[in-house]
Scaffold this active site. Structure first.
Site: not given
Ligand code: GAR
Length: 213
Positions: A17, A70, A95, A112, A114, A150, A179
């Site tokens: 998170g 789902r 995810m 989103n 990525h 994506d 990010e």
């Molecule tokens: C982040 O790097 C995000 O971009 C990636 O998961 C991580 C979450 O980190 N998302 C994906 O790969 C989506 N396909 P966080 O839980 O610390 O926010």
């Protein structure tokens, strides 16, 4: 006076998170003019829930394993989002691929982040795929969610170098830093109604006079 609707975000997360935290912090600083109505995770006992709790934000786990398919899982998430009067959805380290059913329900209203420069390296293992391919540049992408993986219109991207001695962990850390900068920026532009989408093209509109009041 044109009517201005303040966005209420539902944030979907699967784990740590930190991307969620970047949105919480930006709202706290007044950099995003919106609120978070609920944080939903698909796994129990994850840090994202703790972060929401700490910030006093409504949060709930909708465990994927409790649902046989789902769509039923997504129906349960939508029930939580609607209960909390959510107007738009943010996937912050969520995810799972959302089904067309969910995507249509919030058409054009799901964002989103990525951890790669899309359209290269979509999917759940971006850093591993980047290192395996041998590219010299990676980065992160904030985009609208469509029915593909994506593949929706791109709002913002930031590049970082890939170094010869990078591991998945070192690359992920370099990308994550970026990010946490572009994600709140993109969400803020969206919340202010400053993103115009024409097909695949997202244009940033000039600031609305309401921001200068
Ligand atoms: C982040 O790097 C995000 O971009 C990636 O998961 C991580 C979450 O980190 N998302 C994906 O790969 C989506 N396909 P966080 O839980 O610390 O926010």
């Amino acid at each position: 006076m044109p009517e201005t609707r303040r966005e209420v975000f539902g944030v979907l997360c699967s784990g740590r998170g930190t991307d969620l935290q970047s949105i919480i912090d930006a709202i706290g600083r007044g950099d995003i003019d919106a609120s978070i109505g609920v944080v939903i995770t698909d796994k129990p006992n994850v840090m994202a829930l703790e972060r929401a709790n700490k910030a006093g934000i409504q949060n709930v786990c909708v465990p994927r394993r409790d649902y046989d398919d789902r769509e039923n899982f997504e129906r349960a998430m939508i029930a939580e989002l609607e209960k909390n009067e959510v107007t738009s959805v943010i996937c912050a380290g969520f995810m799972r691929i959302l089904s067309p059913y969910f995507v249509h329900h919030y058409a054009g209203r799901i964002i989103n982040i990525h951890p790669a420069l899309l359209p290269s390296f979509p999917g759940a293992h971006a850093h591993r795929d980047v290192l395996a391919y041998g590219v010299k540049v990676s980065g992160c992408t904030v985009h609208f969610v469509d029915e593909g993986t994506d593949s929706g219109p791109i709002i913002m991207q930031k590049a970082v170098p890939v170094l010869d001695d990078d591991t998945e962990e070192t690359l992920a850390a370099r990308v994550l830093k970026e990010e946490h900068i572009i994600f709140p920026k993109a969400v803020s532009l969206y919340a202010d109604g400053r993103l115009r989408v024409d097909g695949r093209h997202v244009t940033i509109l000039p600031a609305n006079p309401k921001q200068h009041n």
